[in-house]
Design an enzyme around this catalytic site. Sequence first.
Site, short mmCIF file in Angstrom:
data_model
loop_
_atom_site.label_atom_id
_atom_site.label_comp_id
_atom_site.label_asym_id
_atom_site.label_seq_id
_atom_site.Cartn_x
_atom_site.Cartn_y
_atom_site.Cartn_z
N MET A 1 1.06 -1.20 0.00
CA MET A 1 -0.11 -0.06 0.02
C MET A 1 0.81 1.31 -0.13
O MET A 1 2.12 1.28 -0.09
CB MET A 1 -0.91 -0.02 1.15
N CYS A 2 0.21 2.42 0.17
CA CYS A 2 0.81 3.53 0.13
C CYS A 2 0.56 4.37 1.00
O CYS A 2 -0.41 4.17 1.88
CB CYS A 2 0.68 4.24 -1.22
N GLU A 3 0.98 5.56 1.22
CA GLU A 3 0.34 6.76 2.20
C GLU A 3 0.25 7.96 1.25
O GLU A 3 1.04 8.43 0.64
CB GLU A 3 1.38 7.10 3.22
N ILE A 78 3.59 8.52 -0.94
CA ILE A 78 4.78 7.60 -0.83
C ILE A 78 4.41 6.30 -1.13
O ILE A 78 3.36 5.91 -0.70
CB ILE A 78 5.63 7.69 0.42
N ASN A 108 -4.30 5.41 -2.99
CA ASN A 108 -3.71 4.58 -2.15
C ASN A 108 -4.67 3.56 -2.05
O ASN A 108 -5.85 3.66 -1.83
CB ASN A 108 -3.59 5.13 -0.84
#
Lengths: 254, 254
Positions: A1-3, A78, A108
């Site tokens: 996953m991402c932020e 990110i 995300n």
Amino acid sequence: MCELLGMSANVPTDICFSFSGLLERGGNTGPHKDGWGITFYEGKGCRTFKDPLPSCESEIAKLVKHYPIKSCSVISHIRQGNRGEVCLENTHPFTRELWGKEITYAHNGQLSDYDDLQPEFYQPVGDTDSELAFCWLLDEIRKKFTVKPQDMAPVFLYAAQLAPQLKAKGVFNMLLTDGEHLLAYCSNNLHWITRRAPFGKASLIDVDVIIDFQKETTPNDVVTVIATRPLTENEDWHKIEEGEFKLFKLGELI
Amino acid sequence: MCELLGMSANVPTDICFSFSGLLERGGNTGPHKDGWGITFYEGKGCRTFKDPLPSCESEIAKLVKHYPIKSCSVISHIRQGNRGEVCLENTHPFTRELWGKEITYAHNGQLSDYDDLQPEFYQPVGDTDSELAFCWLLDEIRKKFTVKPQDMAPVFLYAAQLAPQLKAKGVFNMLLTDGEHLLAYCSNNLHWITRRAPFGKASLIDVDVIIDFQKETTPNDVVTVIATRPLTENEDWHKIEEGEFKLFKLGELI
């Protein structure tokens, strides 16, 4: 996953404090080391800094952290890649021009069974599900609004109406902005906070930094920050519920 | 007016040397202090650094000068504004997505009587004649090629065919790239040089820097640099004649 990280403000504001916290999650306090990016709006224009390197090691991230660019709307991301390899074209945020406006987006989550997303007008450059979903959203918006609307708020409300179709394909947390409006759509994880006078102090969770917003602001400033997970430990962040959205315009919830 | 810089290479190459020379013309050895920008292609993606500040004073330009980003295609521009105020949205290069490819453009010159340029598909974000001309070019390309061609060379040749219509409106020196091809269209001032083995030394005109390309390259490297005015004093640059163009693909003239 991402932020994800977003900011919406009524006066040009720098995001160095929040970005410093996010950066640590890009390979240091968090596993999101597959690139990062940030888009700042200034006037009608925007500029994006991005790097497929981990944000905690990136020279460009260091510049952005220390060089205060003041903006009323910012989106940052990110990445911990799932669909699509680690390379520049797969690095968020993505920007496209619509009716002479720069529209910026970051996602995300992860989607499956998206073969039915077949945008024509806008096409992805990279091979992420995220950019494909963005192109599809913009295509649908162009189909719905055949001429540019005077007010962009209905366009963002329509994007929020479309988002559940993407959420149905997996996890879809999204930030979308035109520099004035900022839409936050939540699939599972998205938090926000609006700071206004009287301003207090805040300390980051991911790195030992405290800021006194009182010293950095004027009494009329309204600054909303949106993040996947709260960035500060001594403030009350609101969680956006699953399938819900918040639309901000220059810092204020509308 | 402005100054243009382009690079086309068969291996990812950094442009720090040439960019160092150009930067000096952005408020130091030249009057082009109304902003600057540079776009690097890496894989299918590209990233742009831009700043409405003079390049000789810009923190971001300093980073780009010292942080070698290796690319097969680069376009850079330093601006001395005429049409449109000094602000981010009026800063070159401009990029738009066409058929899932990033297309980047910069213009040196000034156009008049351009009210007949009425692009629909792509619309300018800022208020320069340059960005309007870019949107018009892309619109005309989309009209001509209704589906994405397998080979992009004919698209660039078509852009070169359209360019005289813009030149007829004033001065139109242009660089246009998709990351693989680089089109240089000359209205009055555009020079190019292809460097290949055996490599020699070169010294910049605008700042006291000498480079030994022998040490920086491998024998198979082919690197073409295009600039408004020659950047080095001890090499033979070719001038592109008025109304003519050169199309490069990964360093080689095609």
